[in-house]
Design a protein around this motif. Sequence first.
Motif, PDB file in Angstrom:
ATOM      1  N   ASP A  33       0.797  -1.221   0.000  1.00 17.63           N
ATOM      2  CA  ASP A  33       0.000   0.000   0.000  1.00 17.63           C
ATOM      3  C   ASP A  33       0.837   1.282   0.000  1.00 17.63           C
ATOM      4  N   SER A  34       2.140   1.152  -0.303  1.00 25.68           N
ATOM      5  CA  SER A  34       3.014   2.324  -0.286  1.00 25.68           C
ATOM      6  C   SER A  34       4.103   2.176  -1.353  1.00 25.68           C
ATOM      7  N   PHE A  35       4.480   3.303  -1.939  1.00 27.80           N
ATOM      8  CA  PHE A  35       5.527   3.303  -2.954  1.00 27.80           C
ATOM      9  C   PHE A  35       6.769   4.055  -2.480  1.00 27.80           C
ATOM     10  N   SER A  36       6.909   4.233  -1.174  1.00 31.13           N
ATOM     11  CA  SER A  36       8.015   5.024  -0.641  1.00 31.13           C
ATOM     12  C   SER A  36       9.267   4.205  -0.344  1.00 31.13           C
ATOM     13  N   LEU A  50      15.931   1.160  -1.910  1.00 33.13           N
ATOM     14  CA  LEU A  50      15.672   2.487  -2.450  1.00 33.13           C
ATOM     15  C   LEU A  50      14.505   3.035  -1.663  1.00 33.13           C
ATOM     16  N   GLY A  51      14.625   4.243  -1.165  1.00 30.13           N
ATOM     17  CA  GLY A  51      13.517   4.803  -0.394  1.00 30.13           C
ATOM     18  C   GLY A  51      13.535   6.312  -0.382  1.00 30.13           C
ATOM     19  N   LEU A  52      12.382   6.873  -0.046  1.00 30.19           N
ATOM     20  CA  LEU A  52      12.287   8.319   0.106  1.00 30.19           C
ATOM     21  C   LEU A  52      13.231   8.766   1.214  1.00 30.19           C
ATOM     22  N   ARG A  53      13.894   9.876   1.012  1.00 29.31           N
ATOM     23  CA  ARG A  53      14.776  10.398   2.056  1.00 29.31           C
ATOM     24  C   ARG A  53      13.950  10.870   3.243  1.00 29.31           C
ATOM     25  N   TRP A  54      12.865  11.573   2.976  1.00 36.27           N
ATOM     26  CA  TRP A  54      12.016  12.114   4.039  1.00 36.27           C
ATOM     27  C   TRP A  54      10.655  11.441   3.956  1.00 36.27           C
ATOM     28  N   LEU A  55      10.407  10.489   4.849  1.00 39.31           N
ATOM     29  CA  LEU A  55       9.137   9.762   4.817  1.00 39.31           C
ATOM     30  C   LEU A  55       7.961  10.640   5.218  1.00 39.31           C
ATOM     31  N   ASN A  56       8.198  11.595   6.091  1.00 36.75           N
ATOM     32  CA  ASN A  56       7.124  12.516   6.482  1.00 36.75           C
ATOM     33  C   ASN A  56       7.015  13.630   5.456  1.00 36.75           C
ATOM     34  N   ASN A 147       0.037  -2.708 -15.547  1.00 36.56           N
ATOM     35  CA  ASN A 147      -0.472  -1.520 -14.864  1.00 36.56           C
ATOM     36  C   ASN A 147      -0.477  -1.621 -13.334  1.00 36.56           C
ATOM     37  N   ASP A 148       0.336  -2.504 -12.783  1.00 32.19           N
ATOM     38  CA  ASP A 148       0.526  -2.595 -11.338  1.00 32.19           C
ATOM     39  C   ASP A 148       1.999  -2.304 -11.061  1.00 32.19           C
ATOM     40  N   PRO A 149       2.329  -1.080 -10.644  1.00 31.88           N
ATOM     41  CA  PRO A 149       3.736  -0.672 -10.543  1.00 31.88           C
ATOM     42  C   PRO A 149       4.462  -1.142  -9.281  1.00 31.88           C
ATOM     43  N   ARG A 150       3.925  -2.090  -8.552  1.00 27.44           N
ATOM     44  CA  ARG A 150       4.573  -2.526  -7.298  1.00 27.44           C
ATOM     45  C   ARG A 150       5.713  -3.507  -7.520  1.00 27.44           C
ATOM     46  N   ASP A 151       5.661  -4.324  -8.542  1.00 32.27           N
ATOM     47  CA  ASP A 151       6.687  -5.345  -8.778  1.00 32.27           C
ATOM     48  C   ASP A 151       7.159  -5.288 -10.224  1.00 32.27           C
ATOM     49  N   TRP A 152       8.484  -5.184 -10.389  1.00 36.88           N
ATOM     50  CA  TRP A 152       9.084  -5.075 -11.709  1.00 36.88           C
ATOM     51  C   TRP A 152      10.072  -6.200 -11.929  1.00 36.88           C
ATOM     52  N   ASN A 153      10.035  -6.782 -13.112  1.00 31.79           N
ATOM     53  CA  ASN A 153      11.070  -7.717 -13.555  1.00 31.79           C
ATOM     54  C   ASN A 153      12.078  -6.912 -14.369  1.00 31.79           C
ATOM     55  N   ILE A 154      13.353  -7.182 -14.135  1.00 27.53           N
ATOM     56  CA  ILE A 154      14.416  -6.476 -14.849  1.00 27.53           C
ATOM     57  C   ILE A 154      15.177  -7.487 -15.685  1.00 27.53           C
ATOM     58  N   TYR A 155      15.365  -7.169 -16.951  1.00 25.65           N
ATOM     59  CA  TYR A 155      16.122  -8.017 -17.872  1.00 25.65           C
ATOM     60  C   TYR A 155      17.421  -7.282 -18.174  1.00 25.65           C
ATOM     61  N   ASP A 156      18.462  -7.671 -17.476  1.00 26.74           N
ATOM     62  CA  ASP A 156      19.738  -6.968 -17.503  1.00 26.74           C
ATOM     63  C   ASP A 156      20.798  -7.841 -18.158  1.00 26.74           C
ATOM     64  N   ALA A 174      12.082   4.444 -14.336  1.00 29.02           N
ATOM     65  CA  ALA A 174      10.875   3.641 -14.622  1.00 29.02           C
ATOM     66  C   ALA A 174       9.939   3.661 -13.421  1.00 29.02           C
ATOM     67  N   VAL A 175      10.492   3.467 -12.248  1.00 23.85           N
ATOM     68  CA  VAL A 175       9.665   3.403 -11.033  1.00 23.85           C
ATOM     69  C   VAL A 175       9.021   4.754 -10.733  1.00 23.85           C
ATOM     70  N   ILE A 176       9.814   5.818 -10.710  1.00 28.65           N
ATOM     71  CA  ILE A 176       9.286   7.142 -10.313  1.00 28.65           C
ATOM     72  C   ILE A 176       8.207   7.622 -11.275  1.00 28.65           C
ATOM     73  N   ASN A 177       8.295   7.228 -12.528  1.00 30.85           N
ATOM     74  CA  ASN A 177       7.292   7.657 -13.510  1.00 30.85           C
ATOM     75  C   ASN A 177       6.076   6.745 -13.554  1.00 30.85           C
ATOM     76  N   SER A 178       6.092   5.674 -12.794  1.00 28.56           N
ATOM     77  CA  SER A 178       4.953   4.762 -12.800  1.00 28.56           C
ATOM     78  C   SER A 178       4.119   4.829 -11.530  1.00 28.56           C
ATOM     79  N   ILE A 179       4.686   5.333 -10.454  1.00 27.40           N
ATOM     80  CA  ILE A 179       3.968   5.292  -9.187  1.00 27.40           C
ATOM     81  C   ILE A 179       2.915   6.400  -9.099  1.00 27.40           C
ATOM     82  N   PRO A 180       1.745   6.034  -8.622  1.00 29.09           N
ATOM     83  CA  PRO A 180       0.709   7.067  -8.440  1.00 29.09           C
ATOM     84  C   PRO A 180       1.025   7.909  -7.209  1.00 29.09           C
ATOM     85  N   ARG A 181       0.813   9.179  -7.300  1.00 29.51           N
ATOM     86  CA  ARG A 181       1.013  10.080  -6.151  1.00 29.51           C
ATOM     87  C   ARG A 181      -0.297  10.794  -5.881  1.00 29.51           C
ATOM     88  N   SER A 182      -0.612  10.872  -4.600  1.00 30.61           N
ATOM     89  CA  SER A 182      -1.858  11.586  -4.262  1.00 30.61           C
ATOM     90  C   SER A 182      -1.625  12.667  -3.256  1.00 30.61           C
TER      91      SER A 182
END
Length: 182
Positions: A33-36, A50-56, A147-156, A174-182
Motif C-alpha cells: 500500500d506504499s511506494f516510498s 531504495l527509499g524516500l529520504r524524508w518519509l514525512n 499496470n501494477d507498478p509494485r513489482d518489476w522484472n528487470i532483464y539486464d 521507470a519506477v518514479i514515472n509509474s507510481i501514483p502520487r496523491s
Amino acid sequence: MRFKVVISFLISFITCADVKTQELFAINAAWSDSFSEWSYITAKEEEGTLGLRWLNGNDWTEWVFDFDGLRGTLQMKWADDPNTWELRSGGVVVNIRTKWKNDFSEWRISDGTTQLSFRSKYTNSISEWRLVEKRYGNFSMQTEWENDPRDWNIYDQLDETISLEAKLAMTFIAVINSIPRS
C-alpha cells in the motif's frame, strides 16, 4: 620459455579475476500500500534498498539507495522541475534528463563517459521500459502485472562498461514515472 610463462600467468589471472558486475533481476515495493520504499534483487539474490529520504511530508523529490556497497542519493536537480534528476554516489554523478521537456516517456542518462537513452515502450503505458542503444547489450523492465507498478522484472544483459549507478538510474526513472502520487 619466459614468454610462455608470462602468457600462462596472464591467461590464468584474467580467467580467475573476479569481475564485479551486478545483474539486476527485480525491484519491488516493500509494502503493498506504499511506494516510498523499494527492494532491489540481483540474479545472485543479493538485495539493496531504495527509499524516500524524508518519509514525512510526502516529498518525492529526494531518494536514498544502498546497494552492493554503494550508497547515494537521487534527487531532482531543481525544485519543481521533474525533467532533471541527479544520482550521486561517492565521486560518481549520473545526470538523468528527459529528452523532450515534460515528456516523461524518454530519458537521457549520462555518467560522464556514456550516454544512454531509456524509454517506455509505449507513450501511453508505463508498464514496460527499455534501453534504446543495443551496442551495450539489452536492458529492459516490465511490471510483473500489467499496470501494477509494485513489482518489476528487470532483464539486464548489459556489458561491463555500463556502471551499476547507470543501471540504478534507469530503474529509478521507470519506477518514479509509474507510481501514483496523491
